[in-house]
Design a protein around this motif. Structure first.
Motif, PDB file in Angstrom:
ATOM      1  N   UNK A  99      35.024  45.547  35.616  1.00  0.00           N
ATOM      2  CA  UNK A  99      35.649  45.391  36.928  1.00  0.00           C
ATOM      3  C   UNK A  99      35.712  46.722  37.651  1.00  0.00           C
ATOM      4  N   UNK A 100      35.760  46.636  38.984  1.00  0.00           N
ATOM      5  CA  UNK A 100      35.834  47.844  39.812  1.00  0.00           C
ATOM      6  C   UNK A 100      36.832  47.615  40.950  1.00  0.00           C
ATOM      7  N   UNK A 101      37.230  48.713  41.592  1.00  0.00           N
ATOM      8  CA  UNK A 101      38.030  48.605  42.824  1.00  0.00           C
ATOM      9  C   UNK A 101      37.308  49.339  43.962  1.00  0.00           C
ATOM     10  N   UNK A 120      31.064  42.184  40.880  1.00  0.00           N
ATOM     11  CA  UNK A 120      31.368  42.780  39.560  1.00  0.00           C
ATOM     12  C   UNK A 120      32.567  42.074  38.921  1.00  0.00           C
ATOM     13  N   UNK A 121      33.582  41.754  39.718  1.00  0.00           N
ATOM     14  CA  UNK A 121      34.821  41.232  39.126  1.00  0.00           C
ATOM     15  C   UNK A 121      34.802  39.725  38.897  1.00  0.00           C
ATOM     16  N   UNK A 122      34.089  38.998  39.745  1.00  0.00           N
ATOM     17  CA  UNK A 122      34.148  37.528  39.661  1.00  0.00           C
ATOM     18  C   UNK A 122      32.812  36.895  39.289  1.00  0.00           C
ATOM     19  N   UNK A 123      31.763  37.239  40.038  1.00  0.00           N
ATOM     20  CA  UNK A 123      30.466  36.601  39.755  1.00  0.00           C
ATOM     21  C   UNK A 123      30.024  36.896  38.318  1.00  0.00           C
ATOM     22  N   UNK A 151      47.347  42.275  40.257  1.00  0.00           N
ATOM     23  CA  UNK A 151      47.055  42.393  41.689  1.00  0.00           C
ATOM     24  C   UNK A 151      46.529  41.096  42.301  1.00  0.00           C
ATOM     25  N   UNK A 152      46.266  40.087  41.485  1.00  0.00           N
ATOM     26  CA  UNK A 152      45.830  38.813  42.086  1.00  0.00           C
ATOM     27  C   UNK A 152      46.953  38.224  42.940  1.00  0.00           C
ATOM     28  N   UNK A 162      42.096  41.612  45.100  1.00  0.00           N
ATOM     29  CA  UNK A 162      43.012  40.525  44.743  1.00  0.00           C
ATOM     30  C   UNK A 162      42.323  39.172  44.879  1.00  0.00           C
ATOM     31  N   UNK A 163      41.427  39.029  45.862  1.00  0.00           N
ATOM     32  CA  UNK A 163      40.677  37.765  45.980  1.00  0.00           C
ATOM     33  C   UNK A 163      39.777  37.568  44.766  1.00  0.00           C
TER      34      UNK A 163
END
Ligand code: NAD
Length: 258
Positions: A99-101, A120-123, A151-152, A162-163
């Motif tokens: 994951x990244x921000x 990166x975070x969801x797909x 943070x979600x 968050x999304x």
């Protein structure tokens, strides 16, 4: 690719894939899963960190392969899961941790800032779940643990992040329903603030404010998160699915102002 093989009698040992496992929380998770006797496959972009992590885990007695994988690319993910099946013959546990921000207020957020965080975070979690669910469904066994984030719940400057993590919570619930009858559980962890290379990218004033916002008055460690992942990854946790567990020192209980 980095491989180290300890000739082991444990060819029946469980196998765990950890994405983003070369450092930070992912490496902490890999350490804990290896400690419980699992063979480990690390999927990460960072080859130097992969080598270092694989060497460390092997030195502690684990059987480990480090694979250079971009988890946002379906083909790369499928090839890596095939490589794990070829080498180890099974996949029992998947931890979707990469994951990244890219924190910014929305008016400053580029299309690229949005897309890369969602990818990166969801797909990546969709791609990795899809790839392992074929061998897991054949085995009629699996433990998938998705790393979300506290943070979600929402955060200023974090609409993309968050999304993506809200998406992780929903993905977890849907896949839990889809695979419950196949002996496969899918759960999520929502960490609060954890001391990792990502956290260290924040300036020290922000680091301090964040620490003060935690009811437990300390920053979490990768081991704190790994402990919760190990719980969901146990064979015995077979009746727990679709859940999101906060591991955040109480921070999900209030509304922090940072
Ligand atoms: P980190 O930056 O320290 O480590 C992330 C790892 O993922 C790195 O090794 C990186 O190379 C790898 N990675 C990034 N993009 C990748 C890609 N496309 N393909 C393969 N590997 C990739 O991050 P961390 O702090 O350890 O975070 C791990 C997870 O925990 C993330 O999902 C993050 O959102 C979540 N999380 C972190 C915190 C925190 O405070 N650190 C809090 C809540 C949730």
């Amino acid at each position: 690719m980095n491989a180290s093989h300890h000739s082991s009698e444990a060819d029946n040992a469980e196998v765990a894939i950890v994405t983003g496992g070369a450092k930070g929380i992912g490496l902490g998770i890999a350490r804990a899963l290896a400690h419980h006797g699992r063979r480990i496959a690390l999927f990460d972009l960072d080859r130097a960190a992969l080598d270092q992590a694989s060497t460390e885990l092997a030195a502690s007695g684990a059987e480990v392969i480090g694979l250079a994988v971009d988890v946002t690319k379906g083909e790369s993910v499928n090839q890596a899961v095939d490589a794990v099946m070829e080498r180890f013959g099974r996949v029992d546990v998947l931890v979707n941790n990469a994951g990244i921000v890219r924190d910014k207020r929305i008016t400053k957020m580029s299309d690229e800032d949005w897309d890369i965080v969602i990818d990166v975070n969801l797909k990546s979690q969709f791609l990795c779940c899809r790839a392992v669910l074929t061998p897991m469904s054949t085995a009629r066994y699996g433990r998938i643990v998705n790393i979300a984030s506290r943070a979600w719940l929402g955060g200023v400057g974090q609409s993309n992040y968050s999304a993506s993590k809200g998406g992780v919570v929903s993905l977890t619930r849907s896949l839990a329903l889809e695979w419950a009858s196949a002996g496969i559980t899918v759960n999520a962890i929502a960490p609060g603030i954890v001391d990792t290379p990502l956290f260290r990218t924040f300036d020290s004033a922000l680091q301090e404010r964040l620490q003060k916002s935690v009811p437990a008055q300390r920053i979490g460690t990768p081991a704190d998160i790994a402990q919760a992942v190990s719980f969901f990854a146990q064979r015995e946790a077979s009746y727990i699915t679709g859940q999101t567990l906060y591991v955040c020192g109480g921070r999900s209980l209030s509304s922090p102002s940072v």
